[in-house]
Enzyme design. Structure first.
Site, mmCIF file in Angstrom:
data_model
loop_
_atom_site.group_PDB
_atom_site.id
_atom_site.type_symbol
_atom_site.label_atom_id
_atom_site.label_comp_id
_atom_site.label_asym_id
_atom_site.label_seq_id
_atom_site.Cartn_x
_atom_site.Cartn_y
_atom_site.Cartn_z
ATOM 1 C CD GLU B 42 25.199 56.067 26.002
ATOM 2 O OE1 GLU B 42 25.581 55.717 24.864
ATOM 3 O OE2 GLU B 42 25.096 55.281 26.958
ATOM 4 C CE LYS B 111 22.951 52.113 27.156
ATOM 5 N NZ LYS B 111 24.345 52.569 26.921
ATOM 6 C CB CYS B 147 23.964 53.342 23.181
ATOM 7 S SG CYS B 147 25.404 52.906 22.185
#
Lengths: 277, 291
Positions: B42, B111, B147
């Site tokens: 990330e 994200k 994540c």
């Protein structure tokens, strides 16, 4: 969880790996490869010195002993054991002359004022040694004392980076044993050694073992004070500790800046310390 | 066989040029080892704890952006998944991942779930993504999550239903939870979760983490690759940079799904119907508190 079931055991090898990596990274990225550690002969500074030596190489660490006239002789001796064990460089700078000049007008009975002057004088010496040696000043404060505020602001609390600040005192002992800090240091009652007979536990009024378990529930496990009482802690003890944590919060934050402009340091001018590195 | 290269790297905080240089070095190594796909963590091009640097390091993922020009050229040699700060044409900023292959950007994942609690403050700096899509590549159909996305059960579930046979999770997760375990508590959680998805979805799952420090936050690495049986194929070291490889045998999908036909038996209509009911229900919570 019951208070007496709180387990503060750690994997010291993992802590060692992370903390030496932290010291190496946070020292080198600001352009340093050396460190300065005030070495009292107590367990926190002995551990910090040992970690710094492992992270940066013993030749790159300067241990600074700063005795005052009333410091116990064991302090110097214990510091010498750590210096010998780690092979770090060392210098001894007594603070008696400088401190006594300021203490002349402060009555013996005002121990806290006198103790704070000693702690802050050591800070001055450390930052001077930092300039002389070209090393970052390593903090030695642990999570217990930072939370309780059992520290002198701008004195022993002053540092460039602090590797031990997220370990409770009882965890510090586990890691120090892993790092080979001599038993005689691990077994000494913790003391700031600012006046004769001072001990942390005597001054605080409770033991590290007790308070670390309570702090762990309050802070790490987010227990409310009432939940801690239900877990078996004495209500008066819980109140005392909660108040110490609250009252000393000012020592853990930067002084507030009064906001006037459209972009203010600390509020909406936010950059990491490791900016660009 | 698909040869996956996991680039478990440290980054320079807010210095895209320095990070790009490291990407190119890892890609060179991976290509020499004949990797088909190189996966970076990330925000691999920028670092994680950016705060006000976020807007200053934002990129437009297009062939006229110098950083992406370099990466697109490199993607002629192996497929790439990189993490970066994306700025859209309306100047909204996302925590994004780009999948590059044969000189083309095949997918951008923005994200969706931005952690904003505890030590995290992502919603302060990023807009949230609003789609979860699997996509086709020369290696097969894949899905990417970043994540916190995979801490919600629905994004991996959606990618599974959308045809992804390899779930690529990328993370920049600060290590926390020192106890007596061999790894930090946070490392163990992530491994459990990735393994659970591999097992439940009978699919390949990788989580690629990063290492290094940003202020006091330490990233633990420990990247993992699981096969469709939920078995660990490869794991990177904890707290150290590494480029390591995992061979994915596509026939494992056949074996796992024959043994355990969860995908065949999945009842999406039922899920859809019950979600509609739950969404439109007047009182979605329990009527009595949990005792």
């Amino acid at each position: 969880m019951k208070g007496d079931q709180v387990e503060l055991d750690i994997n010291p090898a993992l802590a060692r790996k992370i903390l030496t990596g932290f010291i190496r990274s946070e020292t080198s990225r600001v352009g340093f490869d050396r460190a300065v550690v005030g070495l009292s002969g107590g367990v926190d500074s002995s551990l910090t010195c040992t970690l710094a030596a492992e992270a940066l190489g013993a030749e790159n660490v300067m241990a600074v002993r700063m005795p005052y006239a009333t410091s116990t002789p064991e302090s110097l001796e214990h510091a010498a054991l750590v210096i010998e064990m780690t092979g770090v460089q060392e210098v001894t700078v007594p603070i008696t002359g400088a401190v006594d000049a300021l203490l002349a007008d402060i009555p013996e009975s005002q121990q806290v004022r006198r103790g704070n002057i000693m702690a802050r004088m050591r800070m001055i010496v450390l930052y001077d040694q930092s300039a002389e040696f070209g090393g970052l000043v390593m903090g030695t404060g642990n999570k217990t004392e930072i939370l309780l505020g059992y520290t002198t602001q701008f004195g022993d609390a002053a540092s460039a980076i602090n590797p031990l600040g997220d370990l409770y005192k009882t965890q510090i002992l586990l890691l120090a044993a892993e790092m080979g800090v001599p038993d005689v240091i691990l077994e000494m009652p913790p003391s700031a050694d600012l006046w004769v007979g001072q001990t942390d536990e005597g001054e605080l009024g409770f033991t590290y073992e007790q308070v670390d378990k309570l702090l762990y529930l309050l802070v790490d496990r987010r227990y409310a004070p009432d939940d801690c009482v239900k877990a078996g802690f004495d209500p008066a003890f819980v109140d005392t500790v909660v108040e110490l944590v609250r009252l000393n919060h000012f020592k853990r934050v930067m002084p507030p800046i009064a906001k006037l402009s459209s972009r203010t340091i600390g509020y909406d001018f936010l950059y990491p310390r490791d900016w660009g590195t | 066989m698909i040869k996956l290269a996991i680039a478990q790297i440290d980054t320079v905080l807010g210095n895209v040029e320095a990070n790009l240089e490291k990407h190119m070095a890892r890609i060179d190594e991976a290509v020499q080892a004949k990797a088909d796909l190189v996966v970076f963590p990330e925000l691999s091009l920028t670092g994680y704890a950016l705060q006000d640097l976020t807007a200053e390091v934002a990129l437009r993922p297009a062939s006229d952006d110098p950083t992406f020009q370099t990466l697109l050229r490199a993607s002629q040699r192996a497929d790439l998944l990189v993490g970066f700060v994306e700025e859209d044409e309306r100047h909204r900023i996302y925590n994004s991942a780009a999948y590059l292959s044969q000189g083309e950007i095949l997918s951008i994942h923005r994200k969706v779930y931005l952690p904003t609690y505890g030590m995290f403050d992502e919603s302060r700096y990023f807009a949230w993504g609003d789609s979860i899509r699997a996509f086709d590549t020369p290696l097969g159909r894949l899905g990417v999550l970043i994540c916190e996305d995979f801490w919600h059960a629905s994004p991996p579930y959606l990618l599974w239903l959308d045809g992804a046979d390899l779930l690529l999770f990328i993370s920049a997760s600060p290590g926390r939870g020192l106890d007596t375990g061999d790894a930090l508590e946070s490392a163990r959680w992530v491994e459990h979760v990735a393994q659970a998805y591999a097992s439940l979805f009978t699919t390949f799952v990788t989580n690629v983490g990063r290492v290094g420090f940003e202020d006091g936050l330490g990233f633990w690495g420990g990247s993992v690759v699981f096969d469709p049986h939920g078995e660990l194929i490869a794991r990177g070291p904890y707290h150290e940079e590494s480029l390591f490889f995992a061979e994915l045998d596509p026939h494992q999908l056949h074996r796992a799904r024959t043994r355990l036909p969860l995908l065949r038996d999945e009842r999406t209509e039922l899920v859809h119907r019950e979600l509609q009911r739950i969404r439109h229900s007047d009182s979605p919570g329990p009527r009595k508190p949990f005792k």
